[in-house]
Design a protein around this motif. Structure first.
Motif, short mmCIF file in Angstrom:
data_model
loop_
_atom_site.label_atom_id
_atom_site.label_comp_id
_atom_site.label_asym_id
_atom_site.label_seq_id
_atom_site.Cartn_x
_atom_site.Cartn_y
_atom_site.Cartn_z
N TYR A 55 0.84 -1.20 0.00
CA TYR A 55 0.00 0.00 0.00
C TYR A 55 0.87 1.25 0.00
O TYR A 55 0.60 2.21 -0.75
CB TYR A 55 -0.95 0.02 1.19
N GLN B 53 3.85 1.59 -1.22
CA GLN B 53 4.45 1.72 -2.55
C GLN B 53 3.44 2.25 -3.56
O GLN B 53 3.76 3.13 -4.36
CB GLN B 53 5.00 0.37 -3.02
N ARG B 54 2.23 1.72 -3.52
CA ARG B 54 1.21 2.15 -4.48
C ARG B 54 0.77 3.59 -4.22
O ARG B 54 0.58 4.36 -5.16
CB ARG B 54 0.02 1.21 -4.45
#
Length: 152
Positions: free
Chosen positions: A102, A104-105
């Motif tokens: 999460y 990273q996104r």
């Protein structure tokens, strides 16, 4: 009991309100489509492993929202507008992959994200404030994050 901060936050932004400054603690963010660290035997647990949350716990979290709705499973859709995020995760966390994924996104979508990995810590280690020095430091770090982003 050390912590490693990955990817420092971008330059400061205008202050936000307390309600706009989430600080997820051991977030479970998505229904499993691939084996987690726990299921692959990477995470060590202090109790017997479980493949899923008990039905009542999961239902209490999502209510009547379908599990594949981004409001119930944030990994399925990063909102266009997010406040600065602090995500603290223990290296032995059973939802480690969710927390890191999460972060990273959300970062890739242009959001300000501070990801703190706490070495040797388990799921929701922050609750063990009396027993773990790392829990006390993590809560101090969360308080400093909130203080920094709520100044105005």
């Amino acid at each position: 009991m050390s912590r490693r901060q990955a990817h420092p936050s971008p330059p400061s932004r205008p202050p936000v309100s307390p309600a706009d400054c989430p600080s997820p603690v051991s977030p479970a963010l998505a229904p499993r489509s691939s084996p987690s660290r726990h299921e692959r035997g990477v995470a060590r647990l202090h109790r017997p492993p479980r493949r899923r949350l008990p039905r009542g716990a999961a239902r209490g979290y999502v209510g009547s929202t379908p599990a594949h709705d981004p409001r119930a499973s944030p990994m399925l859709g990063i909102p266009a507008h997010l406040p600065p995020l602090l995500i603290q995760v223990g290296s032995e966390e059973i939802v480690y992959d969710d927390a890191v994924g999460y972060a990273q996104r959300a970062r890739a979508a242009g959001h300000e994200v501070t990801l703190q990995e706490w070495t040797g810590m388990h799921h929701v280690f922050q609750l063990n404030v009396e027993q773990l020095e790392g829990a006390r430091h993590a809560l101090d770090a969360a308080a400093a994050f909130l203080d920094e982003h709520m100044k105005g």
